[in-house]
Design a protein around this motif. Structure first.
Motif, PDB file in Angstrom:
ATOM      1  N   UNK A  75     -50.192 105.640  33.778  1.00 43.16           N
ATOM      2  CA  UNK A  75     -51.295 106.384  33.158  1.00 43.16           C
ATOM      3  C   UNK A  75     -52.349 105.444  32.591  1.00 43.16           C
ATOM      4  N   UNK A  76     -51.923 104.380  31.918  1.00 42.02           N
ATOM      5  CA  UNK A  76     -52.885 103.423  31.368  1.00 42.02           C
ATOM      6  C   UNK A  76     -53.666 102.735  32.469  1.00 42.02           C
ATOM      7  N   UNK A  77     -53.014 102.429  33.579  1.00 40.03           N
ATOM      8  CA  UNK A  77     -53.713 101.815  34.704  1.00 40.03           C
ATOM      9  C   UNK A  77     -54.757 102.757  35.293  1.00 40.03           C
ATOM     10  N   UNK A  78     -54.431 104.042  35.393  1.00 38.52           N
ATOM     11  CA  UNK A  78     -55.409 105.003  35.888  1.00 38.52           C
ATOM     12  C   UNK A  78     -56.579 105.133  34.924  1.00 38.52           C
ATOM     13  N   UNK A  79     -56.284 105.118  33.624  1.00 37.85           N
ATOM     14  CA  UNK A  79     -57.356 105.172  32.631  1.00 37.85           C
ATOM     15  C   UNK A  79     -58.283 103.970  32.767  1.00 37.85           C
ATOM     16  N   UNK A  80     -57.703 102.780  32.963  1.00 35.87           N
ATOM     17  CA  UNK A  80     -58.511 101.562  33.122  1.00 35.87           C
ATOM     18  C   UNK A  80     -59.386 101.630  34.365  1.00 35.87           C
ATOM     19  N   UNK A  81     -58.955 102.402  35.361  1.00 37.42           N
ATOM     20  CA  UNK A  81     -59.712 102.563  36.601  1.00 37.42           C
ATOM     21  C   UNK A  81     -60.629 103.786  36.562  1.00 37.42           C
ATOM     22  N   UNK A  82     -60.810 104.356  35.373  1.00 40.17           N
ATOM     23  CA  UNK A  82     -61.684 105.521  35.182  1.00 40.17           C
ATOM     24  C   UNK A  82     -61.249 106.714  36.014  1.00 40.17           C
ATOM     25  N   UNK A  83     -59.935 106.896  36.168  1.00 36.61           N
ATOM     26  CA  UNK A  83     -59.398 108.022  36.926  1.00 36.61           C
ATOM     27  C   UNK A  83     -58.617 108.913  35.969  1.00 36.61           C
ATOM     28  N   UNK A  84     -59.124 110.093  35.609  1.00 39.01           N
ATOM     29  CA  UNK A  84     -58.418 110.971  34.675  1.00 39.01           C
ATOM     30  C   UNK A  84     -57.044 111.375  35.215  1.00 39.01           C
ATOM     31  N   UNK A  85     -56.085 111.516  34.321  1.00 37.57           N
ATOM     32  CA  UNK A  85     -54.732 111.872  34.747  1.00 37.57           C
ATOM     33  C   UNK A  85     -54.035 112.661  33.653  1.00 37.57           C
ATOM     34  N   UNK A  86     -52.982 113.361  34.066  1.00 38.67           N
ATOM     35  CA  UNK A  86     -52.078 114.049  33.150  1.00 38.67           C
ATOM     36  C   UNK A  86     -50.738 113.345  33.220  1.00 38.67           C
ATOM     37  N   UNK A  87     -50.133 113.087  32.070  1.00 40.79           N
ATOM     38  CA  UNK A  87     -48.846 112.406  32.010  1.00 40.79           C
ATOM     39  C   UNK A  87     -47.805 113.322  31.384  1.00 40.79           C
TER      40      UNK A  87
END
Length: 330
Positions: A75-87
């Motif tokens: 999730x943190x990696x997706x956030x760093x890549x500006x990709x919203x996600x649900x965990x």
């Protein structure tokens, strides 16, 4: 310092989903992450003597830090890549769990976690000197049945709202019923990508893509003689498990994509220096999905994931990369 070594706080209290959306979150996420959430603790210091009590080094503690691990690191990696996600995952109602949710309080990460006092938050505690691990201590216990059932129901409910479902399985017990989740996804307009840790891969039947490393692949299909033998073994595996793609990460040899339609794409590593491989698989899974979610073809997403892996192994500890670091910012 706030590392937690909490013991379970008893049994009997019902688990409850914890629903939090980080401030600044933009468009609704198309990516759902379900898996084992962990807290990585680093105890860093200097070693200048051996203990008189036993032939072991004495670490003089100077610094402590906490990082998100497992599915939380994805999730943190997706956030760093500006990709919203649900965990979604399991955490305890302990200091380690509170620390982990604080680390995840980032733009674009929607926390939908099952928190319960019956759970002990999984931790990997590393003792480090001069950025070399001396010892790793794991704090983990099998999750209680009600917590597993709550997570399974929540993950299946969330799946139909997302285009991509990432299964981050570290074998800690949260995904015991992962087959139910994958079966549910097969009846929804979503694709499942799995980072597997089980020797028996049958639990992942019907997934769209598996992302094992060499060790995990050998445990599943045995040793192969050459590349032709490997391709034949993977083709049989894909047919029997109804899996479209296998992305095999091969360390210093890069990664190879094997597809049921016959495509075989090998991408050499872009790592200039391998400093620490902790969490590198999380970065690969996150980068691959990020570029798929924005509409890139699978082959291009694999190349982007390979670039991200080459960058993250040059960092110390569980880490992430940004689009700027990858040279792919808009």
């Amino acid at each position: 310092m706030s590392a937690s070594f909490d013991s379970p706080l008893g049994v009997g209290a019902p688990p409850r989903p914890e629903r939090r959306a980080a401030p600044g979150a933009g468009k609704p996420p198309s990516v759902l992450i379900a898996g084992d959430c962990m807290l990585d603790v680093y105890l860093e210091g200097a070693v200048d003597r051996i203990s008189p009590e036993a032939p072991v080094p004495v670490l003089h503690l100077k610094k402590q830090s906490q990082r998100a691990g497992g599915a939380a690191n994805v999730a943190l990696n997706l956030s760093a890549l500006d990709c919203p996600c649900t965990l979604t995952g399991l955490i305890g109602d302990d200091s380690a769990g509170h620390c982990l949710t604080g680390l995840l309080d980032r733009p674009g990460i929607h926390q939908q976690l099952v928190r319960s006092p019956d759970l002990s938050t999984t931790q990997k505690i590393r003792l480090v000197s001069q950025r070399q691990q001396l010892l790793r201590m794991d704090v983990e216990e099998p999750p209680p049945e009600p917590c597993i059932q709550s997570l399974n129901a929540l993950a299946r409910d969330l799946a139909h709202r997302h285009r991509w479902v990432l299964v981050s399985d570290y074998g800690k017990g949260a995904l015991r019923d992962v087959r139910d989740l994958i079966d549910a996804c097969r009846h929804q307009p979503c694709r499942v990508l799995v980072d597997p840790k089980r020797k028996n891969l049958e639990a992942y039947t019907g997934a769209w893509l598996l992302k094992p490393n060499l060790q995990e692949m050998r445990a599943a299909v045995g040793d192969w003689n050459d590349e032709k033998d490997l391709c034949e073994r993977l083709a049989r595996l894909q047919r029997s498990l109804e899996i479209d793609h296998i992305l095999l990460t091969r360390g210093e040899a890069g990664m190879t994509l094997f597809s049921r339609e016959g495509l075989c794409l090998h991408v050499p590593t872009e790592a200039r220096e391998v400093y620490d491989v902790s969490g590198a698989g999380d970065t690969v899974l996150a980068a691959l999905t990020c570029f798929l979610a924005r509409g890139d073809p699978l082959e291009d997403a694999v190349r982007a994931a390979n670039r991200a892996a080459g960058l993250v192994v040059g960092k110390f500890g569980t880490a992430s990369v940004t689009l700027e670091e990858m040279g792919m910012a808009a």
